[in-house]
Scaffold this active site. Structure first.
Site, mmCIF file in Angstrom:
data_model
loop_
_atom_site.group_PDB
_atom_site.id
_atom_site.type_symbol
_atom_site.label_atom_id
_atom_site.label_comp_id
_atom_site.label_asym_id
_atom_site.label_seq_id
_atom_site.Cartn_x
_atom_site.Cartn_y
_atom_site.Cartn_z
ATOM 1 C CB ILE A 287 -1.029 -0.004 1.152
ATOM 2 C CG1 ILE A 287 -1.928 1.235 1.055
ATOM 3 C CG2 ILE A 287 -0.393 -0.142 2.521
ATOM 4 C CD1 ILE A 287 -3.192 1.180 1.881
ATOM 5 C CG ASP A 288 3.253 4.316 -2.785
ATOM 6 O OD1 ASP A 288 3.425 5.128 -1.870
ATOM 7 O OD2 ASP A 288 3.823 4.437 -3.885
HETATM 8 P P1 5GP Z 1 -0.965 2.550 -4.561
HETATM 9 O O1 5GP Z 1 -2.180 2.455 -5.431
HETATM 10 O O2 5GP Z 1 -1.218 2.232 -3.100
HETATM 11 O O3 5GP Z 1 -0.260 3.880 -4.741
HETATM 12 O O4 5GP Z 1 0.085 1.541 -5.097
HETATM 13 C C1 5GP Z 1 -0.073 0.229 -4.945
HETATM 14 C C2 5GP Z 1 0.541 -0.545 -6.090
HETATM 15 O O5 5GP Z 1 1.660 0.142 -6.678
HETATM 16 C C3 5GP Z 1 1.083 -1.831 -5.563
HETATM 17 O O6 5GP Z 1 0.115 -2.836 -5.696
HETATM 18 C C4 5GP Z 1 2.302 -2.076 -6.427
HETATM 19 O O7 5GP Z 1 1.927 -2.800 -7.576
HETATM 20 C C5 5GP Z 1 2.768 -0.720 -6.858
HETATM 21 N N1 5GP Z 1 3.883 -0.247 -6.006
HETATM 22 C C6 5GP Z 1 3.839 0.706 -5.057
HETATM 23 N N2 5GP Z 1 5.026 0.870 -4.479
HETATM 24 C C7 5GP Z 1 5.862 -0.009 -5.060
HETATM 25 C C8 5GP Z 1 7.257 -0.347 -4.864
HETATM 26 O O8 5GP Z 1 7.997 0.192 -4.031
HETATM 27 N N3 5GP Z 1 7.748 -1.333 -5.670
HETATM 28 C C9 5GP Z 1 7.007 -1.973 -6.600
HETATM 29 N N4 5GP Z 1 7.610 -2.899 -7.331
HETATM 30 N N5 5GP Z 1 5.692 -1.695 -6.811
HETATM 31 C C10 5GP Z 1 5.139 -0.723 -6.047
#
Ligand code: 5GP
Ligand code: MG
Length: 173
Positions: free
Chosen positions: A95-96
Site C-alpha cells: 500500500i503506497d
Molecule cells: P498505490 O495504489 O497504493 O499507490 O500503489 C499500490 C501498487 O503500486 C502496488 O500494488 C504495487 O503494484 C505498486 N507499487 C507501489 N510501491 C511499489 C514499490 O515500491 N515497488 C514496486 N515494485 N511496486 C510498487
C-alpha cells in the site's frame, strides 16, 4: 541493490500474520483475493499458512508504471459473485498512495455484498494517506522495492528476497 528483507524474515512474518487471520476468521466463510501480479508470491506463501477452509480468486490491478503511480487504477472486472455473503480479504503487495486498495474496496462493495471486506499487504509505505491496511507484514520507508513478486518494469519479480531498487540497475539506461 541493497537487501531490505531476507526470505527468512519474510517467511517468519507471514507465519505470524496467517496465525492472526486463522484466529480472526475462525468459523467464518473466508474468501481471499490476490491482486496480480505483485502479490502472487506473498499470496501463495500466506495461503499455505492459512488452516481455515478458504477459497480464493486472482484479479489484476495496478496504478504503477515504472517507479511512479499513474493515479489511475486499471483492473479487470471479473465475476466475483461467489463472495456474496462471505468475508473477503484482499491481498496486495504494497500500500503506497492507497489508491489501488481504495478503488478495489469501493468498486467491489458497490457491485457485490460480502459480509465484510478487509485488506492485507506485505508492505505499507510510511506516507500520509487516508486508507490503511488491516493486516500488514512490514512498514517500509518511501523507497521503491523489488523482488518476491514485485517488479520494476516486469523485472526482478523472481528474486527470493526484497531489495531496494537502485536507478543504477536500470537496464534500459
Ligand atoms: P498505490 O495504489 O497504493 O499507490 O500503489 C499500490 C501498487 O503500486 C502496488 O500494488 C504495487 O503494484 C505498486 N507499487 C507501489 N510501491 C511499489 C514499490 O515500491 N515497488 C514496486 N515494485 N511496486 C510498487
Ligand atoms: Mg500491485
Amino acid at each position: 541493490m541493497k537487501t531490505l528483507f531476507t526470505e527468512k524474515q519474510i517467511s517468519s512474518r507471514i507465519k505470524q500474520i496467517a496465525k492472526q487471520i486463522n484466529v480472526d476468521y475462525k468459523n467464518k466463510e473466508l474468501v481471499l483475493v490476490c491482486i496480480l501480479k505483485g502479490s502472487l508470491i506473498f499470496f501463495s506463501d500466506l495461503l499455505k499458512q492459512i488452516t481455515l477452509p478458504v477459497s480464493f480468486e486472482c484479479i489484476k490491478a495496478s496504478s504503477y508504471k515504472g517507479c511512479k503511480s499513474e493515479g489511475v487504477v486499471i483492473f479487470c472486472n471479473q465475476e466475483l459473485s461467489f463472495i456474496n455473503g462471505k468475508h473477503l480479504l484482499i491481498v496486495d503487495d504494497i500500500i503506497d498512495t492507497g489508491l489501488t486498495l481504495d478503488s478495489l474496496v469501493k468498486n467491489i462493495s458497490s457491485v457485490y455484498s460480502p459480509l465484510s471486506i478487509k485488506t492485507c499487504v506485505l508492505f505499507s509505505k510510511k506516507i500520509k494517506r487516508d486508507i490503511q491496511a488491516d493486516y500488514k507484514a512490514f512498514d517500509i520507508e518511501n523507497e521503491f522495492v523489488v523482488g518476491y513478486g514485485l517488479d520494476y518494469n516486469e523485472r526482478y519479480r523472481n528474486l527470493p528476497c526484497i531489495k531496494i531498487y537502485n536507478q543504477e540497475h536500470n537496464v534500459t539506461r
